[in-house]
Design a protein around this motif. Structure first.
Motif, PDB file in Angstrom:
ATOM      1  N   GLY A   9       0.793  -1.228   0.000  1.00  0.00           N
ATOM      2  CA  GLY A   9       0.000   0.000   0.000  1.00  0.00           C
ATOM      3  C   GLY A   9       0.822   1.273   0.000  1.00  0.00           C
ATOM      4  O   GLY A   9       1.504   1.596  -0.978  1.00  0.00           O
ATOM      5  N   VAL A  10       0.825   1.975   1.143  1.00  0.00           N
ATOM      6  CA  VAL A  10       1.344   3.341   1.201  1.00  0.00           C
ATOM      7  C   VAL A  10       2.839   3.444   0.832  1.00  0.00           C
ATOM      8  O   VAL A  10       3.222   4.307   0.029  1.00  0.00           O
ATOM      9  N   ASP A  36      -5.214  -7.609   2.029  1.00  0.00           N
ATOM     10  CA  ASP A  36      -5.895  -6.658   2.923  1.00  0.00           C
ATOM     11  C   ASP A  36      -7.363  -6.472   2.543  1.00  0.00           C
ATOM     12  O   ASP A  36      -8.083  -5.735   3.221  1.00  0.00           O
ATOM     13  N   PRO A  47      -7.950  -2.115  -0.269  1.00  0.00           N
ATOM     14  CA  PRO A  47      -7.175  -0.939   0.130  1.00  0.00           C
ATOM     15  C   PRO A  47      -5.914  -0.733  -0.718  1.00  0.00           C
ATOM     16  O   PRO A  47      -5.658   0.391  -1.179  1.00  0.00           O
ATOM     17  N   ASP A  48      -5.132  -1.782  -0.913  1.00  0.00           N
ATOM     18  CA  ASP A  48      -3.858  -1.574  -1.610  1.00  0.00           C
ATOM     19  C   ASP A  48      -4.062  -1.290  -3.097  1.00  0.00           C
ATOM     20  O   ASP A  48      -3.394  -0.418  -3.664  1.00  0.00           O
ATOM     21  N   ASP A  50      -6.508   0.231  -4.381  1.00  0.00           N
ATOM     22  CA  ASP A  50      -6.992   1.615  -4.508  1.00  0.00           C
ATOM     23  C   ASP A  50      -5.877   2.621  -4.245  1.00  0.00           C
ATOM     24  O   ASP A  50      -5.771   3.632  -4.948  1.00  0.00           O
ATOM     25  N   ILE A  51      -5.041   2.337  -3.252  1.00  0.00           N
ATOM     26  CA  ILE A  51      -3.926   3.259  -2.956  1.00  0.00           C
ATOM     27  C   ILE A  51      -3.027   3.377  -4.196  1.00  0.00           C
ATOM     28  O   ILE A  51      -2.633   4.478  -4.591  1.00  0.00           O
ATOM     29  N   TRP A  66      -3.539   7.331   1.655  1.00  0.00           N
ATOM     30  CA  TRP A  66      -4.639   6.502   1.162  1.00  0.00           C
ATOM     31  C   TRP A  66      -5.861   7.385   0.971  1.00  0.00           C
ATOM     32  O   TRP A  66      -5.892   8.528   1.439  1.00  0.00           O
ATOM     33  N   PHE A  88     -13.371   2.012  10.108  1.00  0.00           N
ATOM     34  CA  PHE A  88     -12.681   2.163   8.830  1.00  0.00           C
ATOM     35  C   PHE A  88     -13.263   3.375   8.130  1.00  0.00           C
ATOM     36  O   PHE A  88     -14.466   3.426   7.873  1.00  0.00           O
ATOM     37  N   ARG A  89     -12.427   4.366   7.855  1.00  0.00           N
ATOM     38  CA  ARG A  89     -12.936   5.639   7.308  1.00  0.00           C
ATOM     39  C   ARG A  89     -13.005   5.566   5.786  1.00  0.00           C
ATOM     40  O   ARG A  89     -11.973   5.533   5.125  1.00  0.00           O
ATOM     41  N   LEU A  90     -14.219   5.536   5.273  1.00  0.00           N
ATOM     42  CA  LEU A  90     -14.403   5.530   3.820  1.00  0.00           C
ATOM     43  C   LEU A  90     -14.888   6.910   3.389  1.00  0.00           C
ATOM     44  O   LEU A  90     -15.936   7.374   3.842  1.00  0.00           O
ATOM     45  N   ASP A  94     -14.450   7.939  -2.408  1.00  0.00           N
ATOM     46  CA  ASP A  94     -13.869   6.598  -2.319  1.00  0.00           C
ATOM     47  C   ASP A  94     -14.986   5.545  -2.298  1.00  0.00           C
ATOM     48  O   ASP A  94     -14.870   4.474  -2.904  1.00  0.00           O
ATOM     49  N   GLU A 150      -6.940  -5.784   8.480  1.00  0.00           N
ATOM     50  CA  GLU A 150      -7.343  -4.369   8.596  1.00  0.00           C
ATOM     51  C   GLU A 150      -7.811  -4.037  10.010  1.00  0.00           C
ATOM     52  O   GLU A 150      -7.640  -2.913  10.473  1.00  0.00           O
ATOM     53  N   TYR A 153      -4.708  -3.596  11.883  1.00  0.00           N
ATOM     54  CA  TYR A 153      -3.945  -2.420  11.453  1.00  0.00           C
ATOM     55  C   TYR A 153      -4.666  -1.119  11.810  1.00  0.00           C
ATOM     56  O   TYR A 153      -4.092  -0.216  12.410  1.00  0.00           O
ATOM     57  N   VAL A 154      -5.932  -1.036  11.435  1.00  0.00           N
ATOM     58  CA  VAL A 154      -6.651   0.235  11.593  1.00  0.00           C
ATOM     59  C   VAL A 154      -7.387   0.286  12.936  1.00  0.00           C
ATOM     60  O   VAL A 154      -7.201   1.225  13.718  1.00  0.00           O
TER      61      VAL A 154
HETATM   62  N1  FO1 Z   1      -5.956   3.411   7.054  1.00  0.00           N
HETATM   63  C1  FO1 Z   1      -6.149   3.874   8.307  1.00  0.00           C
HETATM   64  O1  FO1 Z   1      -5.187   3.940   9.073  1.00  0.00           O
HETATM   65  N2  FO1 Z   1      -7.406   4.240   8.728  1.00  0.00           N
HETATM   66  C2  FO1 Z   1      -8.484   4.184   7.917  1.00  0.00           C
HETATM   67  O2  FO1 Z   1      -9.593   4.507   8.336  1.00  0.00           O
HETATM   68  C3  FO1 Z   1      -8.285   3.740   6.569  1.00  0.00           C
HETATM   69  C4  FO1 Z   1      -9.313   3.714   5.648  1.00  0.00           C
HETATM   70  C5  FO1 Z   1      -9.048   3.341   4.323  1.00  0.00           C
HETATM   71  C6  FO1 Z   1     -10.073   3.378   3.368  1.00  0.00           C
HETATM   72  C7  FO1 Z   1      -9.817   3.012   2.060  1.00  0.00           C
HETATM   73  C8  FO1 Z   1      -8.540   2.602   1.690  1.00  0.00           C
HETATM   74  O3  FO1 Z   1      -8.304   2.263   0.402  1.00  0.00           O
HETATM   75  C9  FO1 Z   1      -7.502   2.567   2.625  1.00  0.00           C
HETATM   76  C10 FO1 Z   1      -7.761   2.934   3.943  1.00  0.00           C
HETATM   77  N3  FO1 Z   1      -6.737   2.923   4.901  1.00  0.00           N
HETATM   78  C11 FO1 Z   1      -6.981   3.363   6.178  1.00  0.00           C
HETATM   79  C12 FO1 Z   1      -5.385   2.480   4.551  1.00  0.00           C
HETATM   80  C13 FO1 Z   1      -5.197   0.972   4.691  1.00  0.00           C
HETATM   81  O4  FO1 Z   1      -5.803   0.451   5.811  1.00  0.00           O
HETATM   82  C14 FO1 Z   1      -3.747   0.572   4.857  1.00  0.00           C
HETATM   83  O5  FO1 Z   1      -2.865   1.577   4.512  1.00  0.00           O
HETATM   84  C15 FO1 Z   1      -3.355  -0.628   4.040  1.00  0.00           C
HETATM   85  O6  FO1 Z   1      -4.289  -1.638   4.016  1.00  0.00           O
HETATM   86  C16 FO1 Z   1      -2.009  -1.189   4.495  1.00  0.00           C
HETATM   87  O7  FO1 Z   1      -1.333  -1.489   3.346  1.00  0.00           O
END
Ligand code: FO1
Length: 316
Positions: A9-10, A36, A47-48, A50-51, A66, A88-90, A94, A150, A153-154
């Protein structure tokens, strides 16, 4: 040069941000972790994927890493007001992605087709492959029991000790169409600075991916996500310790040793260069901490440059 990046992801997105500045989009493909992926409120969230897609489209929220830049969270807030435990913040925009994906998956389309459709709509000309179209979920055993990655993690902020990890679905997960061909034909495969167990390790679990990398005779370059004994981001240290692997670039080299030709490590770890070389992997020390766009581009340039000094693992 055709480049394929194995991405979580990030961390992977930051690196891709730089790489996309120096590689033509049609020469770049990403194979992305889907471990994830999670279903929330009946929506399939990736999540990944989409990121990475939002990053390549230039619409990712750069601050968070993200979600979509300048998105609003009205639906999220309204849902919370109804009494739901919304961990989980959508974002509102998104959410449209998740509705689009879920709708198409329900009508029988494959995740890879849905991802290609999203890329097309968002103007992404690189190929973004989900590692698999099959069900695959990473679960973590903590003292609170088994939880989805998730949730670990979250919701719980990575605070739990990792007691065990399961890749649910891994036994029967096949690579999505085109992945093995892309990995075989690429002039260079780059393993992004992502968690080596739960972001890249998941990709390597999918049938045939690891073997395809082992068979390559062209460079496979990884960027160590561990700098001076700590992860650049996220809980990679906890997962490496659980695996019994040292939290260092040497540990990363061990995890990828059967297919890696080059490992980019941070200057802070440059004393490990000879040790890593003794594993048949050429280590290149540089600045791997990506604070600015300049850092990202420079790291991408270094990754591409490693491919010009070809050297391969001694044993398979
Ligand atoms: N990461 C968070 O820390 N908090 C969130 O609420 C959150 C929401 C979210 C929604 C959509 C998306 O595509 C990613 C989101 N992420 C959020 C990131 C994600 O959980 C993680 O960065 C990856 O899954 C780890 O690789």
């Amino acid at each position: 040069l055709r480049i394929v990046v194995l991405a979580g992801g990030v961390g992977a997105a930051r690196f891709l941000n730089g790489l996309a500045k120096i590689v033509a989009p049609e020469d770049l493909s990403c194979v992305v972790n889907t471990g994830d992926d999670i279903v929330l409120h009946g929506l399939h969230i990736s999540p990944d994927l989409d990121i990475i897609t939002y990053t390549l489209a230039g619409i990712v929220d750069n601050e968070k890493g993200w979600g979509i830049s300048q998105d609003t969270y009205n639906c999220h807030q309204a849902f919370k007001n109804l009494g739901f435990d919304e961990w989980f913040r959508l974002g509102d925009k998104d959410l449209a992605t998740h509705l689009y994906r879920s709708e198409l998956l329900r009508s029988g389309r494959l995740l890879s087709e849905v991802t290609a459709g999203l890329c097309e709509r968002l103007g992404v000309r690189s190929r973004v492959f989900p590692m698999t179209n099959d069900h695959f979920e990473t679960w973590v055993k903590t003292d609170a029991g088994w939880i989805h990655f998730e949730e670990y993690y979250v919701r719980r902020g990575c605070r739990d000790e990792v007691r065990d990890v399961q890749f649910r679905g891994a036994d029967s997960a096949r690579p999505s169409p085109g992945v093995l061909e892309a990995l075989t034909e690429a002039d260079q495969v780059i393993v992004a600075p992502s968690n080596p167990i739960v972001s890249v390790g998941t990709i390597l679990e999918v049938q045939g991916i690891r073997e395809t990398l082992q068979r390559r005779r062209k460079p496979v370059t990884a960027i160590s996500p561990i700098v001076a004994g700590s992860p650049l981001k996220g809980p990679a240290d906890k997962f490496m310790l659980h695996r019994g692997v040292e939290v260092s670039p040497r540990g990363v080299a061990k995890l990828y040793g059967d297919f890696l030709s080059h490992l980019i490590i941070d200057y802070a770890d440059k004393e490990l260069t000879d040790d890593i070389a003794s594993m048949g992997i050429e280590a290149v020390a540089t600045n791997t901490v990506m604070r600015t766009m300049e850092d990202r581009v420079r790291l991408a340039e270094t990754a591409l440059a490693t491919a010009r000094h070809e050297r391969f693992p001694t044993q398979h």
